[in-house]
Write an enzyme that holds these catalytic residues in place. Sequence first.
Site, short mmCIF file in Angstrom:
data_model
loop_
_atom_site.label_atom_id
_atom_site.label_comp_id
_atom_site.label_asym_id
_atom_site.label_seq_id
_atom_site.Cartn_x
_atom_site.Cartn_y
_atom_site.Cartn_z
N GLU A 57 -3.56 -16.78 3.99
CA GLU A 57 -1.99 -17.55 3.69
C GLU A 57 -2.43 -19.15 2.83
OE1 GLU A 57 -0.41 -18.93 7.72
OE2 GLU A 57 1.23 -18.20 7.44
N SER A 69 -4.85 -23.46 11.20
CA SER A 69 -4.41 -22.62 11.37
C SER A 69 -2.84 -22.63 11.59
CB SER A 69 -4.47 -21.76 13.36
OG SER A 69 -5.93 -21.56 13.45
N HIS A 99 -5.66 -20.16 4.57
CA HIS A 99 -6.48 -19.29 5.59
C HIS A 99 -6.03 -18.43 6.15
CE1 HIS A 99 -3.39 -19.32 10.13
NE2 HIS A 99 -4.33 -19.08 10.15
N ASN A 151 1.49 -18.59 13.15
CA ASN A 151 1.09 -19.06 13.68
C ASN A 151 2.20 -19.61 14.50
OD1 ASN A 151 -1.55 -18.48 14.52
ND2 ASN A 151 -2.20 -19.45 12.85
N1 CAA Z 1 -15.85 -8.97 12.12
C1 CAA Z 1 -16.25 -8.08 10.90
N2 CAA Z 1 -15.35 -6.41 11.30
C2 CAA Z 1 -15.06 -5.95 12.29
C3 CAA Z 1 -14.94 -7.18 13.22
C4 CAA Z 1 -15.12 -8.29 12.82
N3 CAA Z 1 -15.46 -9.73 14.27
N4 CAA Z 1 -14.37 -6.53 14.98
C5 CAA Z 1 -14.23 -4.96 13.99
N5 CAA Z 1 -14.54 -5.39 13.08
C6 CAA Z 1 -14.52 -4.02 12.13
C7 CAA Z 1 -15.24 -2.91 12.24
O1 CAA Z 1 -16.71 -2.72 12.06
C8 CAA Z 1 -14.62 -1.55 12.13
O2 CAA Z 1 -14.81 -1.61 10.47
P1 CAA Z 1 -14.86 0.19 9.29
O3 CAA Z 1 -13.59 0.71 10.30
O4 CAA Z 1 -15.55 -0.26 8.78
O5 CAA Z 1 -15.93 0.79 10.84
C9 CAA Z 1 -12.96 -2.09 11.62
O6 CAA Z 1 -12.94 -3.66 12.10
C10 CAA Z 1 -12.16 -1.68 13.33
O7 CAA Z 1 -12.99 -1.77 13.90
P2 CAA Z 1 -13.03 -0.38 15.45
O8 CAA Z 1 -12.92 0.29 15.32
O9 CAA Z 1 -14.68 -1.69 16.68
O10 CAA Z 1 -12.05 -1.58 16.77
P3 CAA Z 1 -10.64 -1.68 16.80
O11 CAA Z 1 -9.84 -0.48 15.67
O12 CAA Z 1 -10.13 -1.78 18.09
O13 CAA Z 1 -10.14 -2.83 15.63
C11 CAA Z 1 -10.12 -4.89 15.13
C12 CAA Z 1 -10.63 -4.08 15.78
C13 CAA Z 1 -9.56 -4.69 13.37
C14 CAA Z 1 -9.90 -6.14 15.45
C15 CAA Z 1 -8.03 -4.68 15.81
O14 CAA Z 1 -7.98 -4.19 16.61
C16 CAA Z 1 -7.15 -5.75 14.88
O15 CAA Z 1 -6.47 -5.30 14.23
N6 CAA Z 1 -6.67 -6.08 16.28
C17 CAA Z 1 -6.42 -7.41 15.28
C18 CAA Z 1 -6.46 -8.43 14.69
C19 CAA Z 1 -5.52 -9.72 14.37
O16 CAA Z 1 -4.22 -9.39 14.38
N7 CAA Z 1 -6.17 -10.89 13.95
C20 CAA Z 1 -5.53 -11.66 13.22
C21 CAA Z 1 -5.72 -13.47 14.68
S1 CAA Z 1 -4.48 -14.25 14.27
C22 CAA Z 1 -5.46 -15.60 13.35
O17 CAA Z 1 -6.64 -14.89 13.17
C23 CAA Z 1 -4.74 -16.47 13.07
C24 CAA Z 1 -5.43 -17.58 13.50
O18 CAA Z 1 -4.84 -18.65 13.20
C25 CAA Z 1 -5.27 -17.69 14.98
#
Ligand code: CAA
Length: 300
Positions: free
Chosen positions: A170, A124, A158, A208
């Site tokens: 990325e 990351s 990434h 990040n």
């Molecule tokens: N793995 C796979 N799919 C997942 C999951 C997981 N851990 N968690 C949720 N999902 C899927 C669900 O199965 C659902 O899929 P469907 O539409 O097919 O049913 C979909 O995501 C939506 O899930 P929920 O309805 O249960 O919940 P939600 O609407 O609250 O969404 C979320 C969950 C997708 C995680 C949403 O909250 C979100 O987009 N959050 C922000 C995530 C984000 O910003 N990620 C980047 C982080 S930074 C990073 O990764 C980089 C780094 O270097 C640190």
Amino acid sequence: MSIAHGIRTLGVLGGGQMGTGIALVSALHAKVPVLLHDRSKEQVVKGLLLVDKLLAKDVGKGRLTELEAKEARARISVVDSMEGLRDVDMVVEAVSESLVLKRQIFTTFSQILRPDAILASNTSSISITKIAAAVVPAGESAAGEVGKKAASRVVGLHFFNPVPVMKLVELIPAIQTSDDTLNRAHAFASACGKEVTTSKDVPGFVANALLMPYINEAITWLERGVATRDDIDKTMKLGMAHPMGPLQLADFIGLDTCLAIQQTLYEGTSDSKYRPSVLLERMVDAGWLGKKNGKGFYEY
Ligand code: CAA
């Protein structure tokens, strides 16, 4: 086999949430056989259970047929050792954020894998150039033809969490990365169904370097009592239409991962805007790592 990326078999090192997510999108969308390795068997079993659950959900929602899900799952195999990755065309490393660990792993990759295999890191924030320097064979100069060629196949790839949902990858070239490596890694990420952006090899890359000061500021404001946890998250979630507030997002990413990224940003830039908040450090000291172990800013 897609002509653009030429990856007939992929290796994934690390069976955590990132590694299994990468294995899944590669098997499902790029349709390549994936060999997955993690030194913890327990971790791999947990990851594969999530893969099964996600495939079953897609079948339930009519996005995949039973056969497509079965075929995708059958493309993922677990190997018991790093040597089991020997014959892959590309490997993606997705272990924890430690330069020392990643350099050791890439040195091992360079000793085990074919000399033309692409060596990608899902880091990351850690410098891809520093990781690439670890694959120069012992006794060779990094500036010589052998050294330059060895390092030219290392690239940053990434993915974002949750990998099956987030649409971005990325792509980060080290200063040693060849155009061929970069183009093939780009084509592979596209075949996994992702949009690709390219960032220079700067601490935190684009994502990040922008996200972590935001998360850290939110933690600092909680520490200072500017607002409650719920109000900080609600403000950003409802006010900015973010799917999660910054504190919930920090828990979701993992507080240890957030801290490691912030330390890399701070050490790499000496810019005080990247200094990790004391509260974040203390929470990690306490072993509160966020969603992955049940306690962070929220309880899970
Ligand atoms: N793995 C796979 N799919 C997942 C999951 C997981 N851990 N968690 C949720 N999902 C899927 C669900 O199965 C659902 O899929 P469907 O539409 O097919 O049913 C979909 O995501 C939506 O899930 P929920 O309805 O249960 O919940 P939600 O609407 O609250 O969404 C979320 C969950 C997708 C995680 C949403 O909250 C979100 O987009 N959050 C922000 C995530 C984000 O910003 N990620 C980047 C982080 S930074 C990073 O990764 C980089 C780094 O270097 C640190």
